[in-house]
Motif scaffolding. Sequence first.
Motif, PDB file in Angstrom:
ATOM      1  N   ALA A  76     -41.319  13.332  45.534  1.00 44.61           N
ATOM      2  CA  ALA A  76     -42.604  14.046  45.520  1.00 44.61           C
ATOM      3  C   ALA A  76     -43.667  13.276  46.292  1.00 44.61           C
ATOM      4  N   ASP A  77     -44.584  14.018  46.907  1.00 40.40           N
ATOM      5  CA  ASP A  77     -45.741  13.386  47.540  1.00 40.40           C
ATOM      6  C   ASP A  77     -46.622  12.709  46.491  1.00 40.40           C
ATOM      7  N   ASP A  78     -46.659  13.280  45.313  1.00 44.56           N
ATOM      8  CA  ASP A  78     -47.515  12.810  44.213  1.00 44.56           C
ATOM      9  C   ASP A  78     -46.670  12.898  42.945  1.00 44.56           C
ATOM     10  N   GLY A  79     -46.075  11.787  42.547  1.00 45.48           N
ATOM     11  CA  GLY A  79     -45.183  11.803  41.395  1.00 45.48           C
ATOM     12  C   GLY A  79     -45.444  10.666  40.444  1.00 45.48           C
ATOM     13  N   GLU A  80     -45.333  10.952  39.152  1.00 55.10           N
ATOM     14  CA  GLU A  80     -45.534   9.943  38.111  1.00 55.10           C
ATOM     15  C   GLU A  80     -44.438  10.075  37.065  1.00 55.10           C
ATOM     16  N   LEU A  81     -43.906   8.951  36.636  1.00 52.04           N
ATOM     17  CA  LEU A  81     -42.955   8.903  35.528  1.00 52.04           C
ATOM     18  C   LEU A  81     -43.470   7.922  34.494  1.00 52.04           C
ATOM     19  N   PHE A  82     -43.616   8.400  33.257  1.00 52.59           N
ATOM     20  CA  PHE A  82     -44.063   7.563  32.148  1.00 52.59           C
ATOM     21  C   PHE A  82     -42.977   7.554  31.080  1.00 52.59           C
ATOM     22  N   THR A  83     -42.605   6.366  30.604  1.00 53.19           N
ATOM     23  CA  THR A  83     -41.689   6.259  29.477  1.00 53.19           C
ATOM     24  C   THR A  83     -42.397   5.545  28.329  1.00 53.19           C
ATOM     25  N   TYR A  84     -41.952   5.844  27.118  1.00 53.11           N
ATOM     26  CA  TYR A  84     -42.675   5.425  25.917  1.00 53.11           C
ATOM     27  C   TYR A  84     -41.728   4.673  24.987  1.00 53.11           C
ATOM     28  N   ALA A  85     -42.052   3.409  24.746  1.00 50.14           N
ATOM     29  CA  ALA A  85     -41.189   2.531  23.951  1.00 50.14           C
ATOM     30  C   ALA A  85     -41.039   3.063  22.529  1.00 50.14           C
ATOM     31  N   GLY A  86     -39.793   3.085  22.032  1.00 49.39           N
ATOM     32  CA  GLY A  86     -39.527   3.454  20.645  1.00 49.39           C
ATOM     33  C   GLY A  86     -39.593   4.931  20.333  1.00 49.39           C
ATOM     34  N   CYS A  87     -39.847   5.765  21.345  1.00 50.86           N
ATOM     35  CA  CYS A  87     -40.041   7.203  21.093  1.00 50.86           C
ATOM     36  C   CYS A  87     -38.752   7.986  21.340  1.00 50.86           C
ATOM     37  N   GLY A  88     -38.486   8.941  20.441  1.00 49.49           N
ATOM     38  CA  GLY A  88     -37.309   9.774  20.545  1.00 49.49           C
ATOM     39  C   GLY A  88     -37.600  11.125  21.159  1.00 49.49           C
ATOM     40  N   HIS A  89     -36.641  12.024  21.047  1.00 48.44           N
ATOM     41  CA  HIS A  89     -36.728  13.342  21.668  1.00 48.44           C
ATOM     42  C   HIS A  89     -37.802  14.195  20.982  1.00 48.44           C
ATOM     43  N   LEU A  90     -38.638  14.804  21.784  1.00 53.40           N
ATOM     44  CA  LEU A  90     -39.737  15.686  21.326  1.00 53.40           C
ATOM     45  C   LEU A  90     -40.843  14.915  20.605  1.00 53.40           C
ATOM     46  N   PHE A  91     -41.050  13.663  20.982  1.00 50.20           N
ATOM     47  CA  PHE A  91     -42.021  12.818  20.286  1.00 50.20           C
ATOM     48  C   PHE A  91     -43.459  13.306  20.432  1.00 50.20           C
ATOM     49  N   ALA A  92     -43.738  14.168  21.424  1.00 51.37           N
ATOM     50  CA  ALA A  92     -45.104  14.647  21.628  1.00 51.37           C
ATOM     51  C   ALA A  92     -45.400  15.933  20.862  1.00 51.37           C
ATOM     52  N   ASP A  93     -44.430  16.433  20.119  1.00 53.73           N
ATOM     53  CA  ASP A  93     -44.590  17.655  19.310  1.00 53.73           C
ATOM     54  C   ASP A  93     -44.786  17.250  17.859  1.00 53.73           C
ATOM     55  N   ALA A  94     -45.961  17.552  17.309  1.00 53.00           N
ATOM     56  CA  ALA A  94     -46.283  17.150  15.935  1.00 53.00           C
ATOM     57  C   ALA A  94     -45.373  17.802  14.908  1.00 53.00           C
ATOM     58  N   SER A  95     -44.638  18.841  15.297  1.00 54.00           N
ATOM     59  CA  SER A  95     -43.695  19.488  14.380  1.00 54.00           C
ATOM     60  C   SER A  95     -42.364  18.755  14.303  1.00 54.00           C
ATOM     61  N   SER A  96     -42.132  17.830  15.224  1.00 50.55           N
ATOM     62  CA  SER A  96     -40.838  17.178  15.334  1.00 50.55           C
ATOM     63  C   SER A  96     -40.738  15.960  14.429  1.00 50.55           C
ATOM     64  N   GLU A  97     -39.523  15.688  13.954  1.00 53.42           N
ATOM     65  CA  GLU A  97     -39.292  14.481  13.159  1.00 53.42           C
ATOM     66  C   GLU A  97     -39.542  13.224  13.987  1.00 53.42           C
ATOM     67  N   ALA A  98     -39.417  13.330  15.300  1.00 48.56           N
ATOM     68  CA  ALA A  98     -39.601  12.173  16.181  1.00 48.56           C
ATOM     69  C   ALA A  98     -41.057  11.970  16.594  1.00 48.56           C
ATOM     70  N   TYR A  99     -41.963  12.784  16.062  1.00 49.30           N
ATOM     71  CA  TYR A  99     -43.368  12.737  16.492  1.00 49.30           C
ATOM     72  C   TYR A  99     -43.951  11.341  16.361  1.00 49.30           C
ATOM     73  N   ASP A 100     -44.611  10.912  17.423  1.00 48.87           N
ATOM     74  CA  ASP A 100     -45.314   9.634  17.450  1.00 48.87           C
ATOM     75  C   ASP A 100     -46.758   9.931  17.848  1.00 48.87           C
ATOM     76  N   ALA A 101     -47.685   9.812  16.908  1.00 52.58           N
ATOM     77  CA  ALA A 101     -49.062  10.238  17.130  1.00 52.58           C
ATOM     78  C   ALA A 101     -49.731   9.473  18.263  1.00 52.58           C
ATOM     79  N   ASP A 102     -49.515   8.171  18.316  1.00 53.32           N
ATOM     80  CA  ASP A 102     -50.164   7.369  19.357  1.00 53.32           C
ATOM     81  C   ASP A 102     -49.623   7.722  20.733  1.00 53.32           C
ATOM     82  N   ALA A 103     -48.299   7.799  20.846  1.00 51.56           N
ATOM     83  CA  ALA A 103     -47.703   8.147  22.132  1.00 51.56           C
ATOM     84  C   ALA A 103     -48.063   9.572  22.537  1.00 51.56           C
ATOM     85  N   ALA A 104     -48.099  10.488  21.572  1.00 50.39           N
ATOM     86  CA  ALA A 104     -48.451  11.871  21.877  1.00 50.39           C
ATOM     87  C   ALA A 104     -49.886  11.967  22.391  1.00 50.39           C
TER      88      ALA A 104
END
Length: 206
Positions: A164-192
Amino acid sequence: MDGSTARSPSSTGARMAEVLLFHHVQGLTPGLVDVAEALRSAGHTVHAPDLFDGRTFATIEEGLAHAQSVGFASLHERASEVAAALPDALVYVGFSIGVMDAQRLAQTRPGAAGAVLLDSCAPLGEFAPGWPAGVPVQIHGGEADSFFMDEGDVEAARQVVEAADDGELFTYAGCGHLFADASSEAYDADAAALVRQRVLDFLARV
């Protein structure tokens, strides 16, 4: 908190985006509704179609079984129909399996304004040979997400960001699948919260 790689030109000032958000395999959960509302509160127009007709699922396995019963081809067709009724200059946002439609449309539907891919990424060549010129992309994944880290998605994400001309990849330590969804068991409030701010920053400049 996270690791990141980026290739991005300087921002040119805030603009309001029109967003098409595709839910993950557990459906349009309350957590994803909250994500859409947060983007709307920042002034963006957000379309969040419910491809499961109101059904949500407690587990990924249950949601996957439903998606298989409906048929992935049918779900992709519905996603394309939703996009076809909207302007070309959309930012496509996808969570997990929703990335398949977000990434596919960003790569193949002319006029995309950008793409935000969370929890998943397909390799270049899956939908089109390369990443379209002038379409910014931002990708987020958890470092404890076996789907993202162990099934080729993170390598695909690096490939997309590099192309990509303009691309970003961010990874989050200790976070599982769907961590940005507050409904998920993997939810991480700080990372979200960090994901949300980064997405808002992205939308403000695309």
